[in-house]
Write an enzyme that holds these catalytic residues in place. Sequence first.
Site, PDB file in Angstrom:
ATOM      1  CG  LEU A   1      53.671  42.524  38.486  1.00 44.98           C
ATOM      2  CD1 LEU A   1      53.644  41.625  39.649  1.00 44.98           C
ATOM      3  CD2 LEU A   1      53.929  43.885  38.898  1.00 44.98           C
TER       4      LEU A   1
ATOM      5  CD  GLN B   1      59.219  44.179  43.300  1.00 46.73           C
ATOM      6  OE1 GLN B   1      59.030  44.945  42.349  1.00 46.73           O
ATOM      7  NE2 GLN B   1      59.745  44.560  44.465  1.00 46.73           N
ATOM      8  CE1 TYR B   2      51.395  45.470  42.176  1.00 45.18           C
ATOM      9  CE2 TYR B   2      51.565  47.545  41.004  1.00 45.18           C
ATOM     10  CZ  TYR B   2      50.866  46.705  41.848  1.00 45.18           C
ATOM     11  OH  TYR B   2      49.648  47.105  42.345  1.00 45.18           O
ATOM     12  CG  ASP B   3      59.210  43.491  36.494  1.00 50.08           C
ATOM     13  OD1 ASP B   3      60.422  43.473  36.765  1.00 50.08           O
ATOM     14  OD2 ASP B   3      58.734  42.955  35.483  1.00 50.08           O
TER      15      ASP B   3
END
Length: 496
Positions: free
Chosen positions: A24, A297-299
């Site tokens: 992420l 949220q991945y990133d």
Amino acid sequence: MEVTLFTLSSSSSAFLSSHLKPKLKHPCSLSKRPTLHLNNTKALPFRVTSSLSVPQCDTSLPPAVQTFWQWLRDEGVVSGKTLAKPALVPEGMGLVAQRDIARNEVVLEVPKRLWISPDAVSASEIGNVCGGLKPWLSVALFLLREKSRDDSKWKLYFDILPETTDSPVFWSEEELDELQGTQLLSTTMSVKEYVQSEFQIVEQEIILPNKQLFPSPITLDDFFWAFGILRSRAFSRLRNQSLVLIPFADFINHSSSVTTEEHAYEIKGAAGLFSWDYLFAIKSPLSVKAGEQVYIQYDINKSNAELALDYGFIESKANRNAFTLTLQISESDPFYGDKLDIAESNGMDETAYFDIFLDCSLPEKMLPYLRLVALGGTDAFLLESVFRNSVWEFLDLPVSRANEELICRVVRDACKSALSSYPTTLEEDERLKESELNPRLAIAVGIRAGEKKVLQHIDSIFKDRELELDILEYYQERRLKDLGLSGELGDIIFWE
């Protein structure tokens, strides 16, 4: 002054020169899921039986997923405390809530014995021959070796992994043609060359000399598959490990509505009736109703190009669109040595990469670096050693009209040149986005349109700056004011 609108983003370059970054997080960083946090809170050395029933798998799911779910139950991963289960969702496969889930409530836990990580590689039969490899390479080889074994502990997990993703790394030549002119195309080709190069090395140095450890053939396509799985599904920075695959946890999908990455934790807890283990836990960052999908949220900092390269999707948010401006101090510059010394003294180098996002201000060090690169003529006195400790502070503000005009012209010319390299216009891309597109074409059109918008954004910033050239205050005026030799209107004060 040499200014290049470079094809590789700064993150890509970093990736190619080091190892894959976390899932992420950065076009060439094996980053995927978020940074994990160590929670020192210890659970009781036994599990209290929950009154909740063990979640049942939906019988409409593919048989391989149902079998995988049963394996998780047999391993004690799924229990009455597990608040989410796999389901078919718009993204493909995801996790939906068994019941209403409160914000920050633990959704799932997976014991370390089921993680696929550098530690797992070290403890395996190939640990010795993989010891000197980059972490992602060792895990990739481990992944492929285990996938070929009928008796692998993770066999049922491998059965549900996708054969490919929508990352441009897996696109056909025809599909890649849709990325013509974009920085993402250049980055993608560089990543493919990098992976192929790494495969050739490990094939000659590890795989072929150790056929007893790798009895099943491993092809370049196999290696790309492992690369794609790690890139899109691995969690990162878990107890100092660079990447970890965690079965079940990697079902969870990304949502732009989640604005925090604080949801993944590692705790020491009970992993069975009489056993302890490290557990990977995910908390829901949002309140979720029963039957709704659980997201993370991945990133939050990745650009759309990075999201596409890592996971095979992009977002519609404007500030995900980015373009990397690459600036360089030319070796032919007569002041090359002085400029390089000043750059290095301020944490920069002869080449600097600036990621510029749509509707966001310019990176903090970009204008000073631009002014340094353009410095010359009557402004060159600022490069003298007497100014060495303060010159960067001077470069924070306009140096001279000639210097400021030059950086505006060069950047605007570079933007126009980049915009002319796309085979389509922004208007054509926007019309295409209104039609029904397959996922890969939608990514390509979104990336093209996003880059063009950022280039127009950069051009407009420097166009506005050109209009202010006559009213900006430059170094000489500021210096005269500091010496008390200039009035408030900039007029020079004379004495009898």
